[in-house]
Write a protein that holds these residues in place. Structure first.
Motif: not given
Length: 255
Positions: A99-115
């Protein structure tokens, strides 16, 4: 891959079948072209999979961010990982267990979003945009706009874009081709278009628009990135690539 790049990689592969690598430089300026914001050093190499390593540097040469791009199946939809040490921002696409996932973390200390990411034939990811344009070079030259789904990691999804050849007579006199990229939607007029300029060898020479690097407030910078013809596509070594992979990223560069 353009002809010049292909010839260079073949020559390097003959000299060292296990590892072929080339390097080129990009210089990112403010939209008016007057002030250098940062530099990009790209290494393109072939090991187990075609890969690209990019080191982003302050004007004084200090690295502050790094990106690794790995071709997965098709050149226009690679995996990639981008890390900016200034604020800990991370984004990318990864393949794992079928499977393939895209992820995004705004900055250090914030949660990482993934889908999970569904990749269609017209999905374009990061540096794969360049490969997508070159793969449809003749169709664009014939005047037919090209549609694609461009990945925006910050949205964990894609948006529709329209790519058009807008080469002017003055461009042709300099053996250049100019492409315009706009949102394929009724509100496209409200957002700035991207512009890409290629030379006769189908090598990207200039990018103008919203780039991947953010300012101190977390907003992506508007830039013009120039890739000088001389020097362009210079051979490099495995040691140089490994050094770039290990180079410490300095988080103090302010853009």
């Amino acid at each position: 891959m353009n002809v010049r790049r292909c010839v260079l990689l073949v020559a390097l592969a003959v000299a060292n079948p296990a590892f072929a690598v080339e390097r080129y430089e990009g210089y990112a300026y403010t939209p008016d072209g007057t002030r250098l914001l940062y530099r990009e050093t790209h290494w393109i190499y072939a090991d187990e999979e075609p890969e690209r390593l990019v080191l982003y540097r302050c004007p004084d040469g200090t690295p502050f961010a790094r990106k690794r791009v790995t071709e997965i199946g098709v050149a226009h939809a690679p995996d990639f990982e981008f890390t900016d040490a200034r604020d800990g921002h991370r984004e990318g696409v990864r393949s794992m267990a079928g499977r393939r996932d895209v992820y995004w973390q705004d900055r250090e200390g914030t949660d990482r979003a993934e889908r999970p990411l569904s990749v269609a034939p017209d999905t374009v990811i990061d540096a794969g945009f360049d490969a997508y344009v070159r793969a449809h070079w003749d169709a664009l030259a014939a005047g037919a706009p090209l549609s694609a789904r461009l990945l925006l990691p910050s949205r964990l999804g894609t948006i529709g874009v329209r790519i058009s050849d807008v080469t002017s007579p003055s461009d042709r006199r300099m053996d250049l081709r100019r492409m315009s990229v706009q949102l394929d939607a009724w509100y496209a007029f409200a957002l700035p278009a991207l512009s890409l300029v290629y030379d006769a060898q189908r090598t990207l020479r200039e990018f103008r628009g919203i780039g991947p690097v953010r300012d101190r407030h977390g907003r992506n910078l508007g830039v013009v990135i120039r890739f000088p013809a001389d020097p362009l596509l210079q051979p490099a070594s495995r040691d140089e690539v490994e050094a770039a992979e290990r180079a410490p990223l300095d988080g103090t560069c302010r853009l």
